[in-house]
Design a protein around this motif. Sequence first.
Motif, PDB file in Angstrom:
ATOM      1  N   LYS A 135      51.829  -9.780  46.510  1.00 47.27           N
ATOM      2  CA  LYS A 135      51.580  -9.547  47.926  1.00 47.27           C
ATOM      3  C   LYS A 135      52.921  -9.280  48.599  1.00 47.27           C
ATOM      4  CE  LYS A 135      47.508 -12.555  48.170  1.00 47.27           C
ATOM      5  NZ  LYS A 135      46.940 -13.791  48.774  1.00 47.27           N
ATOM      6  N   LEU A 136      52.970  -8.242  49.415  1.00 48.36           N
ATOM      7  CA  LEU A 136      54.239  -7.879  50.032  1.00 48.36           C
ATOM      8  C   LEU A 136      54.718  -8.948  51.010  1.00 48.36           C
ATOM      9  CD1 LEU A 136      53.892  -4.020  50.533  1.00 48.36           C
ATOM     10  CD2 LEU A 136      55.073  -5.275  48.725  1.00 48.36           C
ATOM     11  N   VAL A 139      56.806 -11.212  48.997  1.00 47.08           N
ATOM     12  CA  VAL A 139      58.107 -10.598  48.735  1.00 47.08           C
ATOM     13  C   VAL A 139      59.005 -10.733  49.959  1.00 47.08           C
ATOM     14  CG1 VAL A 139      59.295  -8.407  48.277  1.00 47.08           C
ATOM     15  CG2 VAL A 139      57.188  -8.978  47.034  1.00 47.08           C
ATOM     16  N   LEU A 158      57.359  -3.562  56.069  1.00 48.39           N
ATOM     17  CA  LEU A 158      56.030  -3.637  55.472  1.00 48.39           C
ATOM     18  C   LEU A 158      55.332  -2.284  55.496  1.00 48.39           C
ATOM     19  CD1 LEU A 158      53.792  -5.394  54.267  1.00 48.39           C
ATOM     20  CD2 LEU A 158      52.976  -5.803  56.600  1.00 48.39           C
ATOM     21  N   THR A 161      57.279   0.084  52.948  1.00 46.16           N
ATOM     22  CA  THR A 161      57.149  -0.329  51.549  1.00 46.16           C
ATOM     23  C   THR A 161      55.725  -0.138  51.047  1.00 46.16           C
ATOM     24  OG1 THR A 161      58.923  -1.954  51.845  1.00 46.16           O
ATOM     25  CG2 THR A 161      57.517  -2.203  49.917  1.00 46.16           C
ATOM     26  N   SER A 162      54.738  -0.564  51.820  1.00 41.99           N
ATOM     27  CA  SER A 162      53.343  -0.414  51.390  1.00 41.99           C
ATOM     28  C   SER A 162      52.966   1.060  51.262  1.00 41.99           C
ATOM     29  CB  SER A 162      52.399  -1.128  52.368  1.00 41.99           C
ATOM     30  OG  SER A 162      52.510  -0.595  53.673  1.00 41.99           O
ATOM     31  N   VAL A 165      54.529   2.270  48.008  1.00 42.71           N
ATOM     32  CA  VAL A 165      53.849   1.689  46.855  1.00 42.71           C
ATOM     33  C   VAL A 165      52.540   2.431  46.586  1.00 42.71           C
ATOM     34  CG1 VAL A 165      52.621  -0.359  46.022  1.00 42.71           C
ATOM     35  CG2 VAL A 165      54.903  -0.598  47.034  1.00 42.71           C
ATOM     36  N   SER A 172      57.277  -3.495  43.844  1.00 42.03           N
ATOM     37  CA  SER A 172      57.946  -4.787  43.978  1.00 42.03           C
ATOM     38  C   SER A 172      57.584  -5.684  42.802  1.00 42.03           C
ATOM     39  CB  SER A 172      57.560  -5.470  45.297  1.00 42.03           C
ATOM     40  OG  SER A 172      58.102  -4.781  46.395  1.00 42.03           O
ATOM     41  N   THR A 180      62.784 -12.008  43.786  1.00 42.56           N
ATOM     42  CA  THR A 180      62.094 -10.718  43.895  1.00 42.56           C
ATOM     43  C   THR A 180      63.082  -9.570  43.775  1.00 42.56           C
ATOM     44  OG1 THR A 180      60.581  -9.398  45.256  1.00 42.56           O
ATOM     45  CG2 THR A 180      62.308 -10.598  46.417  1.00 42.56           C
ATOM     46  N   THR A 182      62.817  -4.979  44.356  1.00 41.46           N
ATOM     47  CA  THR A 182      61.954  -3.858  44.699  1.00 41.46           C
ATOM     48  C   THR A 182      62.569  -2.557  44.215  1.00 41.46           C
ATOM     49  OG1 THR A 182      60.999  -4.946  46.644  1.00 41.46           O
ATOM     50  CG2 THR A 182      60.945  -2.550  46.632  1.00 41.46           C
TER      51      THR A 182
END
Length: 259
Positions: A135-136, A139, A158, A161-162, A165, A172, A180, A182
């Motif tokens: 789950k971001l 992270v 967020l 990054t999402s 991804v 990540s 962590t 990424t």
Amino acid sequence: MIYESKDIDDALLRGLKSNNYTRRIKSHFSAYGTGYDFSRFFIVEKDNEKLGVISQFNSSMMISSFEGREFDKDIISEMAGFVRMIKPEVIELENVYAQSLCDELDGEYKGDRRTEFEFVPKNVLPSLNVNELPKLDDVFSILKTCFPKLAQSYELWLTDTSHRVRRGLSQSFLLENYTTATIQYIVDGVALIGHVGTIPEERGKFHARQLLYWIGEKLTQDGFDVRLFARPHRVSYYEEIGFKERAVDLVLERKDTNG
């Protein structure tokens, strides 16, 4: 001449030199195209010949030249004027031009040297409890303890990054619940590691080393070249993990935002 262009496509970007700056430009284009104000693309041209591409992404600027093309002194001078107009916080470009551009900017930016590393696999993947689809929020809860500026930019981090991804441009990893890392981009067979962090109470226990080595081996097995950037004084640290030095470049940082 430097001008904004919406006529950016994969074919044009394939003509750029193969380097980190080009891969970053490609990652911005693949993620967002040309339809957003925070991700803009510019052509560097002289005598009706395209010489390079500039990507402005939020407060950062990436510059790369086309294969067989060079930026002369006049272009670097024009580029300095362009930088003064845009005022990015960070500028990354080919090392052969970085110091000249810094000099043209006459003290407005400082050059910060960094080392590029490439992972050398031993073809042994250690047994670690690594979550490859964390789950971001989990992270970010670690990263905010390591990067003060990032801690103030949760929504921006967020969202970006999402978005990346989902498009296969980023990934990540989470080791247990304390360390962590990424992948900042996965472009042209290269995966660039960034944002490595461990919660304060678990630091000094080699968790980051273990995770970086695991990522290097895992992504090499998946067919990628694995890279990362760090300050030159960390060379021995990354060599112990399994990375080797490739090159040193100069990142330009605006003085009024970086002290």
